[in-house]
Design an enzyme around this catalytic site. Structure first.
Site, PDB file in Angstrom:
ATOM      1  CG  ASP A 171      -1.824  -1.207   1.274  1.00 19.27           C
ATOM      2  OD1 ASP A 171      -2.308  -1.624   0.204  1.00 19.27           O
ATOM      3  OD2 ASP A 171      -2.038  -1.739   2.378  1.00 19.27           O
ATOM      4  CG  HIS A 198      -2.940  -5.360   3.105  1.00 20.38           C
ATOM      5  ND1 HIS A 198      -2.331  -4.414   2.306  1.00 20.38           N
ATOM      6  CD2 HIS A 198      -2.705  -6.561   2.513  1.00 20.38           C
ATOM      7  CE1 HIS A 198      -1.757  -5.022   1.271  1.00 20.38           C
ATOM      8  NE2 HIS A 198      -1.978  -6.318   1.369  1.00 20.38           N
TER       9      HIS A 198
END
Length: 355
Positions: A171, A198
């Site tokens: 990310d 996530h």
């Protein structure tokens, strides 16, 4: 008068600096779409002395292939559950990308039904064979698989929350790449905090803290679209591959970057700044006004890593209005994913069928 030999040794140390400490790394799921490129990247690390490649199929071929690289790490392949213990014995860092990848139409909840049991079994192996190792979990859904691993390790009496991580680096690198593209900056010179979880809306890029900053004239709609792209980037790759796979290469790059941070910290080169999904509530604000969101027992936070794992969980810093709104909105989903993992671990494995 100084000993001439000592002087020569001091001069030589500058010409040939001390080599880093090296460690055994075990990669569980080494023959998969993430595991194979990650095996290659780990073989290139100056911090890896031994690279143990484990999977339930095809590991001998991957190990043979990677072992032909002209770098120092020794490589050995391990195949099937009977060899898991040997793969883990003596490992300082265990990286787990094992499991099935996302396919078009699949959610991370769909993955849970398969990957949860895989992670539980591998965590049981860690508890038995290398209980002091750092454990970095890639297998999705990370929001649930990390709590599963924590419960398994805790039940075995070996849980050290400072050494258990969900790898959310992908990310961060996506945010760096997208902001770099937007600002015309080399992504290696971009810093964007990405916190939370996530998966989807639980991924919270703190774009207000981006360095270099986003363009001053960027509209709220454009900022929201950028946040959405970071959150849904995995789906972007799955759709682009049209059924042929998920985000494997970028994930391998991100995992290798996280592994390097762990190994540098182990080697005493810390404190090393990182982001990871950990068993610590996030710190909001800083200084005397700092507060802890105690209702979020797992959270991807900025951390400092040292020889013993997480040395410090850093505050998130100031959130703008959009970020604060998204933080509040995603809490229920993140808590649900955490609880799903905890409940799965509490059930234990299904009993073996009677023969």
């Amino acid at each position: 008068m100084a000993d001439p030999l000592n002087r020569i040794q001091k001069i030589a140390s500058h010409l040939d600096p001390a080599k880093p400490r090296k460690f055994k790394v075990a990669l569980l799921g080494a023959a998969g779409g993430i595991g194979q490129p990650l095996s290659m990247l780990l073989k290139m690390s100056p911090y890896v002395s031994d690279l143990a490649l484990y999977d339930v199929a095809n590991t001998p071929g991957v190990a043979a292939d990677v072992s032909h690289m002209s770098t120092a790490a020794r490589v050995r392949g391990y195949l099937g559950p009977d060899q898991l213990g040997a793969a883990l014995a003596g490992a300082a860092l265990v990286i787990i990308p094992a499991g099935v990848p996302r396919k078009p139409g699949m959610t991370r909840d769909d993955l849970f039904n398969i990957n949860a049991g895989i992670v539980r079994g591998l965590a049981e192996g860690v508890a038995r064979h290398c209980p002091g190792a750092w454990v970095a979990i890639i297998s999705n859904p990370v929001n649930s698989t990390v709590p599963i691993a924590a419960e398994v390790l805790q039940k075995a009496g070996v849980l050290n929350p400072a050494k258990l991580f969900g790898v959310t680096t992908l990310d961060v690198v996506r945010a760096e790449a997208f902001v770099g593209e937007l600002t015309g900056t080399d992504p290696r010179d971009v810093h964007v905090p990405v916190v939370g979880g996530h998966a989807g809306v639980t991924i919270l890029p703190l774009l207000s803290q981006a360095r270099p900053p986003l363009p001053a004239g960027m509209s709220a709609e454009a900022r929201k679209a950028l946040m959405g792209r970071i959150q849904d980037a995995g789906t972007e790759v799955v759709q682009a591959k049209a059924g042929a796979g998920s985000a494997t290469l970028s994930m391998a790059y991100a995992a290798a970057r996280f592994a390097d941070s762990c190994l540098r910290a182990m080697a005493g080169e810390g404190p090393v700044a990182e982001y990871a999904y950990i068993r610590h509530p996030p710190r909001l604000g800083s200084g005397a006004s700092a507060a802890v969101a105690a209702d979020l027992p797992y959270f991807s936070s900025p951390v400092r890593l040292g020889r013993l794992g997480v040395e410090e969980v850093l505050p998130l810093g100031p959130l703008d209005a959009m970020e604060a709104e998204n933080f509040a909105a995603m809490k229920a989903e993140l808590l649900g994913s955490i609880q799903k993992g905890v409940e799965f671990a509490a059930k234990g494995p299904a009993p073996a069928p009677a023969k």
